[in-house]
Write an enzyme that holds these catalytic residues in place. Structure first.
Site, PDB file in Angstrom:
ATOM      1  N   TYR A  66       9.429  12.173 -17.643  1.00 57.25           N
ATOM      2  CA  TYR A  66       9.569  10.725 -17.761  1.00 57.25           C
ATOM      3  C   TYR A  66      10.922  10.375 -18.376  1.00 57.25           C
ATOM      4  O   TYR A  66      11.411  11.034 -19.290  1.00 57.25           O
ATOM      5  CB  TYR A  66       8.455  10.140 -18.621  1.00 57.25           C
ATOM      6  CG  TYR A  66       7.089  10.127 -17.964  1.00 57.25           C
ATOM      7  CD1 TYR A  66       6.904  10.531 -16.649  1.00 57.25           C
ATOM      8  CD2 TYR A  66       5.970   9.698 -18.671  1.00 57.25           C
ATOM      9  CE1 TYR A  66       5.653  10.510 -16.061  1.00 57.25           C
ATOM     10  CE2 TYR A  66       4.710   9.676 -18.105  1.00 57.25           C
ATOM     11  CZ  TYR A  66       4.556  10.099 -16.786  1.00 57.25           C
ATOM     12  OH  TYR A  66       3.313  10.081 -16.217  1.00 57.25           O
ATOM     13  N   LEU A 124      -4.108  -0.701 -12.168  1.00 57.52           N
ATOM     14  CA  LEU A 124      -3.877  -1.966 -11.461  1.00 57.52           C
ATOM     15  C   LEU A 124      -3.240  -1.751 -10.094  1.00 57.52           C
ATOM     16  O   LEU A 124      -2.774  -2.698  -9.469  1.00 57.52           O
ATOM     17  CB  LEU A 124      -2.998  -2.905 -12.298  1.00 57.52           C
ATOM     18  CG  LEU A 124      -3.484  -3.222 -13.710  1.00 57.52           C
ATOM     19  CD1 LEU A 124      -2.610  -4.292 -14.347  1.00 57.52           C
ATOM     20  CD2 LEU A 124      -4.943  -3.659 -13.717  1.00 57.52           C
ATOM     21  N   LEU A 160      -3.644  -5.390  -8.495  1.00 56.83           N
ATOM     22  CA  LEU A 160      -4.867  -5.906  -9.108  1.00 56.83           C
ATOM     23  C   LEU A 160      -4.578  -6.749 -10.344  1.00 56.83           C
ATOM     24  O   LEU A 160      -5.499  -7.143 -11.060  1.00 56.83           O
ATOM     25  CB  LEU A 160      -5.789  -4.736  -9.481  1.00 56.83           C
ATOM     26  CG  LEU A 160      -6.374  -3.970  -8.298  1.00 56.83           C
ATOM     27  CD1 LEU A 160      -6.986  -2.649  -8.754  1.00 56.83           C
ATOM     28  CD2 LEU A 160      -7.411  -4.813  -7.576  1.00 56.83           C
ATOM     29  N   SER A 172      -2.589   4.320 -12.991  1.00 57.87           N
ATOM     30  CA  SER A 172      -2.387   3.168 -12.116  1.00 57.87           C
ATOM     31  C   SER A 172      -3.656   2.336 -11.972  1.00 57.87           C
ATOM     32  O   SER A 172      -4.108   2.060 -10.854  1.00 57.87           O
ATOM     33  CB  SER A 172      -1.889   3.610 -10.733  1.00 57.87           C
ATOM     34  OG  SER A 172      -1.363   2.511 -10.003  1.00 57.87           O
TER      35      SER A 172
END
Length: 328
Positions: free
Chosen positions: A53, A218, A223, A216
């Site tokens: 990341y 959403l 969403l 994830s």
């Protein structure tokens, strides 16, 4: 704040997991520190990251930001259940990975763990997760390397991410032959729009006693009220809305209408739905701001009745465990 055990362990984690993927690329160090402080103030103790990341030439930057936050002291490390991952290329930026700078060879597991510990400024990782399955490396080699890290106190538990149901079963069978704990948690893509894991991954995780940490939740923002936000001149949401198929638009419109009826934000309802799924330990949320974190935390106070859950299943049909789902 609600807490639960992570799979078949004695480790208590918050029902919401703070994802840190945005730290570095979208949230600078000072803002990330403030966000983690807010998370602790709200009772969130479960943080998730990965050695890649930060993105591009800044792989590892997110772990460094967490490490500099831990360095401020005040019990920050002691109050955090820290999960990080390995698998992807963690070699020097600007070049292709050398052999054993990615995936799950014993050598890379050792190197990647040491590098993550250094960036994070800690001497142990609570949950060390395999970001993907490595089809080329034998489980015996993977578990031998993980056993060494556990024996050294550098890793407490091992988890997986993006595994199929049979990968979990194979991993646990190999661990059992070695009298090793094996996996304690699985991170999977799981939300109202993506329910494939209900076929085999969730049943496998439950059978083997793994906690499930959905990523994830959403579905990349779909969403989170994408149609409503598109009408409010949200550039990002408007672009997403334009790419929707007619069927998706109809689904999401029905969903947002239901959320309006319930009096809750769409993103809050999506998280609350996950929290109502018995296999789920803690959805991962990746807020960029304190307001986004606050919206996510509201899901903990939302109770969805059976009528609402049934309506959500009508809008977003799910799966029964295999083989029942395949039956005529």
């Amino acid at each position: 704040m609600e807490y639960t055990s992570l799979g078949r362990t004695g480790l208590s984690v918050s029902r919401i997991c703070l994802g840190t993927m945005n730290f570095g690329p979208h949230t600078d160090e000072a803002a990330a520190h403030a966000l983690m402080d807010t998370a602790h103030q709200e009772g969130l103790n479960f943080f998730d990251t990965a050695n890649t990341y930060g993105g591009g030439d800044h792989r590892g930057r997110t772990e460094q930001i967490i490490g500099s936050w831990f360095a401020q002291g005040g019990g920050r490390r002691e109050r955090t259940v820290l999960a990080t991952k390995l698998y992807g290329n963690a070699g020097a930026p600007g070049r292709a990975p050398w052999p054993n700078e990615d995936k799950l060879s014993a050598l890379n597991i050792r190197r990647a763990c040491e590098a993550s510990l250094k960036r994070l400024g800690t001497d142990y990782i609570d949950v060390y997760q395999m970001h993907h399955v490595d089809r080329a490396t034998p489980w015996e080699e993977i578990w031998q390397a993980m056993e060494v890290l556990v024996a050294q106190g550098k890793v407490l538990y091992v988890g997986s991410s993006n595994f199929a149901g049979w990968h979990i079963a194979a991993a646990q069978a190999a661990a059992g032959r070695r009298h090793f704990t094996g996996l304690v948690a699985e991170q999977s893509l799981y939300n109202l729009l993506a329910r494939t894991v209900e076929l085999e991954v969730l049943p496998s995780a439950r059978y083997h006693g793994l906690g499930v940490i959905p990523w994830s939740p959403l579905q990349g923002g779909l969403l989170g009220g994408v149609l409503r936000k598109a009408g409010q001149s949200g550039v990002r949401s408007a672009d997403r809305a334009r790419k929707l198929t007619a069927a998706q638009r109809e689904q999401l419109q029905s969903y947002e209408d239901l959320c309006d009826k319930l009096g809750h934000e769409p993103g809050t309802v999506a998280l609350a739905w996950l929290l109502h799924q018995p296999a789920v330990t803690a959805p991962i949320v990746g807020p960029r701001t304190a307001d986004q974190l606050d919206t996510a935390l509201r899901a903990l106070d939302v109770t969805l009745d059976q009528e609402t859950l049934d309506r959500l299943d009508e809008i977003f049909p799910g799966h029964r465990p295999a083989p029942e789902d395949y039956a005529w």
